[in-house]
Write a protein that holds these residues in place. Structure first.
Motif, PDB file in Angstrom:
ATOM      1  N   VAL A 135     -36.897 -26.402 -31.506  1.00  0.00           N
ATOM      2  CA  VAL A 135     -36.358 -25.064 -31.737  1.00  0.00           C
ATOM      3  C   VAL A 135     -35.599 -24.549 -30.521  1.00  0.00           C
ATOM      4  O   VAL A 135     -34.468 -24.070 -30.625  1.00  0.00           O
ATOM      5  N   GLU A 136     -36.203 -24.642 -29.347  1.00  0.00           N
ATOM      6  CA  GLU A 136     -35.528 -24.138 -28.139  1.00  0.00           C
ATOM      7  C   GLU A 136     -36.109 -24.817 -26.911  1.00  0.00           C
ATOM      8  O   GLU A 136     -37.332 -24.992 -26.790  1.00  0.00           O
ATOM      9  N   LEU A 137     -35.218 -25.184 -25.985  1.00  0.00           N
ATOM     10  CA  LEU A 137     -35.603 -25.740 -24.690  1.00  0.00           C
ATOM     11  C   LEU A 137     -35.250 -24.727 -23.616  1.00  0.00           C
ATOM     12  O   LEU A 137     -34.108 -24.281 -23.529  1.00  0.00           O
ATOM     13  N   PRO A 195     -29.245 -25.955 -25.264  1.00  0.00           N
ATOM     14  CA  PRO A 195     -29.257 -26.556 -26.603  1.00  0.00           C
ATOM     15  C   PRO A 195     -29.753 -28.000 -26.558  1.00  0.00           C
ATOM     16  O   PRO A 195     -29.430 -28.757 -25.630  1.00  0.00           O
ATOM     17  N   VAL A 196     -30.547 -28.363 -27.552  1.00  0.00           N
ATOM     18  CA  VAL A 196     -31.011 -29.749 -27.664  1.00  0.00           C
ATOM     19  C   VAL A 196     -29.934 -30.541 -28.385  1.00  0.00           C
ATOM     20  O   VAL A 196     -29.683 -30.346 -29.575  1.00  0.00           O
ATOM     21  N   THR A 197     -29.283 -31.420 -27.648  1.00  0.00           N
ATOM     22  CA  THR A 197     -28.202 -32.237 -28.191  1.00  0.00           C
ATOM     23  C   THR A 197     -28.543 -33.711 -27.989  1.00  0.00           C
ATOM     24  O   THR A 197     -29.488 -34.069 -27.269  1.00  0.00           O
ATOM     25  N   ARG A 250     -34.113 -29.038 -11.287  1.00  0.00           N
ATOM     26  CA  ARG A 250     -34.978 -28.553 -10.204  1.00  0.00           C
ATOM     27  C   ARG A 250     -36.054 -27.611 -10.746  1.00  0.00           C
ATOM     28  O   ARG A 250     -36.790 -27.001  -9.977  1.00  0.00           O
ATOM     29  N   ALA A 251     -36.141 -27.465 -12.034  1.00  0.00           N
ATOM     30  CA  ALA A 251     -37.046 -26.475 -12.631  1.00  0.00           C
ATOM     31  C   ALA A 251     -38.495 -26.724 -12.229  1.00  0.00           C
ATOM     32  O   ALA A 251     -38.947 -27.867 -12.136  1.00  0.00           O
ATOM     33  N   THR A 252     -39.215 -25.624 -12.028  1.00  0.00           N
ATOM     34  CA  THR A 252     -40.655 -25.700 -11.761  1.00  0.00           C
ATOM     35  C   THR A 252     -41.466 -25.452 -13.025  1.00  0.00           C
ATOM     36  O   THR A 252     -42.671 -25.681 -13.046  1.00  0.00           O
ATOM     37  N   ALA A 253     -40.798 -24.968 -14.079  1.00  0.00           N
ATOM     38  CA  ALA A 253     -41.458 -24.727 -15.363  1.00  0.00           C
ATOM     39  C   ALA A 253     -40.471 -25.028 -16.485  1.00  0.00           C
ATOM     40  O   ALA A 253     -39.290 -24.679 -16.397  1.00  0.00           O
ATOM     41  N   VAL A 254     -40.968 -25.672 -17.512  1.00  0.00           N
ATOM     42  CA  VAL A 254     -40.157 -26.033 -18.678  1.00  0.00           C
ATOM     43  C   VAL A 254     -40.949 -25.690 -19.933  1.00  0.00           C
ATOM     44  O   VAL A 254     -42.156 -25.949 -20.004  1.00  0.00           O
ATOM     45  N   GLU A 255     -40.282 -25.079 -20.895  1.00  0.00           N
ATOM     46  CA  GLU A 255     -40.910 -24.777 -22.178  1.00  0.00           C
ATOM     47  C   GLU A 255     -40.076 -25.368 -23.310  1.00  0.00           C
ATOM     48  O   GLU A 255     -38.851 -25.310 -23.278  1.00  0.00           O
ATOM     49  N   THR A 275     -45.280 -23.540 -28.673  1.00  0.00           N
ATOM     50  CA  THR A 275     -44.611 -23.859 -27.417  1.00  0.00           C
ATOM     51  C   THR A 275     -45.398 -24.894 -26.623  1.00  0.00           C
ATOM     52  O   THR A 275     -46.597 -24.727 -26.390  1.00  0.00           O
ATOM     53  N   ALA A 276     -44.706 -25.951 -26.204  1.00  0.00           N
ATOM     54  CA  ALA A 276     -45.237 -26.897 -25.230  1.00  0.00           C
ATOM     55  C   ALA A 276     -44.737 -26.454 -23.858  1.00  0.00           C
ATOM     56  O   ALA A 276     -43.528 -26.366 -23.631  1.00  0.00           O
ATOM     57  N   ARG A 277     -45.664 -26.143 -22.957  1.00  0.00           N
ATOM     58  CA  ARG A 277     -45.275 -25.574 -21.659  1.00  0.00           C
ATOM     59  C   ARG A 277     -45.789 -26.442 -20.524  1.00  0.00           C
ATOM     60  O   ARG A 277     -46.952 -26.845 -20.501  1.00  0.00           O
ATOM     61  N   PHE A 278     -44.898 -26.724 -19.575  1.00  0.00           N
ATOM     62  CA  PHE A 278     -45.251 -27.470 -18.370  1.00  0.00           C
ATOM     63  C   PHE A 278     -44.825 -26.637 -17.163  1.00  0.00           C
ATOM     64  O   PHE A 278     -43.667 -26.214 -17.080  1.00  0.00           O
ATOM     65  N   SER A 279     -45.732 -26.400 -16.246  1.00  0.00           N
ATOM     66  CA  SER A 279     -45.414 -25.563 -15.084  1.00  0.00           C
ATOM     67  C   SER A 279     -46.002 -26.200 -13.829  1.00  0.00           C
ATOM     68  O   SER A 279     -46.670 -27.230 -13.873  1.00  0.00           O
ATOM     69  N   GLY A 280     -45.738 -25.535 -12.683  1.00  0.00           N
ATOM     70  CA  GLY A 280     -46.245 -26.029 -11.409  1.00  0.00           C
ATOM     71  C   GLY A 280     -45.529 -27.265 -10.911  1.00  0.00           C
ATOM     72  O   GLY A 280     -46.082 -28.029 -10.106  1.00  0.00           O
ATOM     73  N   LEU A 281     -44.298 -27.487 -11.362  1.00  0.00           N
ATOM     74  CA  LEU A 281     -43.549 -28.666 -10.953  1.00  0.00           C
ATOM     75  C   LEU A 281     -42.857 -28.416  -9.615  1.00  0.00           C
ATOM     76  O   LEU A 281     -42.593 -27.274  -9.227  1.00  0.00           O
ATOM     77  N   SER A 282     -42.536 -29.470  -8.909  1.00  0.00           N
ATOM     78  CA  SER A 282     -41.801 -29.369  -7.661  1.00  0.00           C
ATOM     79  C   SER A 282     -40.409 -28.808  -7.914  1.00  0.00           C
ATOM     80  O   SER A 282     -39.801 -29.057  -8.953  1.00  0.00           O
ATOM     81  N   ALA A 283     -39.879 -28.051  -6.928  1.00  0.00           N
ATOM     82  CA  ALA A 283     -38.527 -27.512  -7.035  1.00  0.00           C
ATOM     83  C   ALA A 283     -37.468 -28.518  -6.601  1.00  0.00           C
ATOM     84  O   ALA A 283     -36.274 -28.202  -6.614  1.00  0.00           O
TER      85      ALA A 283
END
Length: 407
Positions: free
Chosen positions: A168-170, A24-26, A78-83, A142-150
């Motif tokens: 709307v959703e993270l 949730p976005v708080t 630690r996420a490698t992808a965030v939307e 959707t704004a998507r970021f991927s390929g991030l370090s773990a």
């Protein structure tokens, strides 16, 4: 199929059905917003509190304060992808080609690593000749970021400075958590569309954002396009917001709107500063006068659109007043600069933490030859960078009013 179902289907096609965690976005994930409104779509950041918004029905202010300039999601993961699913509200002008989609900047441990945009969303079309506004609804994107370090890292997702953005959703492929207070000073800034970021390339390249990075401070940007009008509710928002450093950049919108005469301007400035001082009696407070703007240096407002190149996608402005009207108290930029300098000098005799900066030190007459204002009012991306660098050097640098001091 609605837009969120389409996003799920797209992730299934990419083989990304497993491992996604929705958070949730708080308010503890947000920086730079003074309020978070819960809507039917999600969460809408505001840069003015609800009490202030209730005191003014102006559509320009409503749009400006809901455009999240300087607002960012800050999280540890630690996420490698965030939307981030959002519902943007974009602005277009009838008869002109559409502008580019707003930009989302991703910083990893303080470094810009990626940018993206969200297509779709709502569209507000403004008719500059009549002032009418037509709104067309559109889908979530959707704004998507991927390929991030773990590895564990700190992410900042800076929201578009020029689009109302409902969150709307993270989602991420690993848990996320809020980042505790980093111990940095909070810089609270108020100004016009120039401070808001008009014509900057992205949210991290508005001049206040650039100055904040150089100064090593946390920015709360209350730059409100067309709405730096000495409103009492804005002064109260500044008064009630915790901050270690405060600046107010005043003048150009008062000329743009032809809102008041010199007789009203002087006490309004005193009242605005008095209100800020009620909550921040000894905080370093900087008053910044307007940058150089040739059309209004000695010619009063209002600023009016010049439609000569409008169909080619270029909107410019001209001064609608008459220089002779200065005798009747109409405001020009030179009149405002002189009066702001006098007011600060008068008050500083009893307020040693009050400071003044002539805006022409940030962008002056000599700069117009090299970097003219494209629409005669707003700086372009290169000029935002110049203003940000000069502000950081003069204000956050050695000897400046916001320079770090050893207690």
């Amino acid at each position: 199929m609605d837009s969120r179902s389409s996003d799920v289907s797209a992730r299934q096609e990419r083989g990304e059905t497993g491992g996604w965690i929705s958070t949730p976005v708080t308010t503890d994930l947000l920086r730079g917003a003074l309020d978070l409104e819960h809507t039917e779509h999600g969460a809408l950041p505001h840069r003015l509190p609800a009490r202030a918004r209730a005191q003014c029905s102006d559509g320009q202010l409503a749009m400006a304060e809901a455009q999240p300039s300087g607002v960012r999601l800050v999280l540890r993961t630690r996420a490698t992808a965030v939307e981030l699913d959002t519902l943007p509200t974009k602005v277009a002008y009838r008869g002109a080609p559409p502008g580019p989609d707003g930009v989302y900047d991703l910083l990893v441990d303080g470094h810009l690593v990626a940018r993206t945009s969200v297509t779709g969303g709502n569209l507000r079309t403004v008719d500059m000749t009549t002032g009418s506004v037509e709104t067309r609804t559109g889908p979530v994107g959707t704004a998507r970021f991927s390929g991030l370090s773990a590895e564990p890292k700190e992410l900042e997702i800076w929201l578009p400075h020029n689009e109302i953005t409902q969150l709307v959703e993270l989602r991420a492929d690993a848990p996320v958590e809020a980042v505790p207070d980093r111990g940095r000073q909070v810089w609270l800034h108020h100004g016009s569309s120039i401070s808001h970021g008009s014509d900057a390339a992205s949210p991290t390249t508005t001049w206040p954002a650039l100055a904040a990075f150089r100064g090593g401070v946390e920015l709360i940007n209350l730059g409100l396009g067309g709405s730096a009008l000495l409103d009492p509710f804005t002064a109260r928002a500044l008064r009630d917001t915790p901050a270690e450093l405060i600046s107010v950049k005043l003048g150009i919108n008062l000329v743009n709107a032809d809102l008041m005469r010199l007789r009203a301007f002087t006490p309004a400035v005193h009242g605005f500063l008095d209100t800020v001082r009620e909550g921040h009696p000894s905080t370093p407070l900087l008053v910044v006068s307007p940058i150089h703007c040739p059309i209004h240096e000695d010619t009063p407002g209002p600023s009016v659109p010049d439609f000569g190149d409008f169909e080619a996608g270029k909107l410019t402005f001209r001064a609608g007043g008459d220089p002779a009207e200065r005798a009747a108290g109409k405001l020009t930029l030179n009149v405002i600069r002189e009066e702001l300098s006098r007011i600060v000098k008068q008050r500083a005799a009893e307020d040693p933490n009050l400071h003044h900066l002539d805006g022409r030190e940030l962008y002056g007459e000599a700069d117009t030859a090299e970097l003219p204002l494209p629409d005669r009012l707003h700086p372009d991306a290169a000029t935002h960078r110049r203003i940000g660098e000069r502000f950081a050097e003069r204000i956050f640098g050695t000897g400046g009013p916001f320079a770090a001091r050893d207690d």
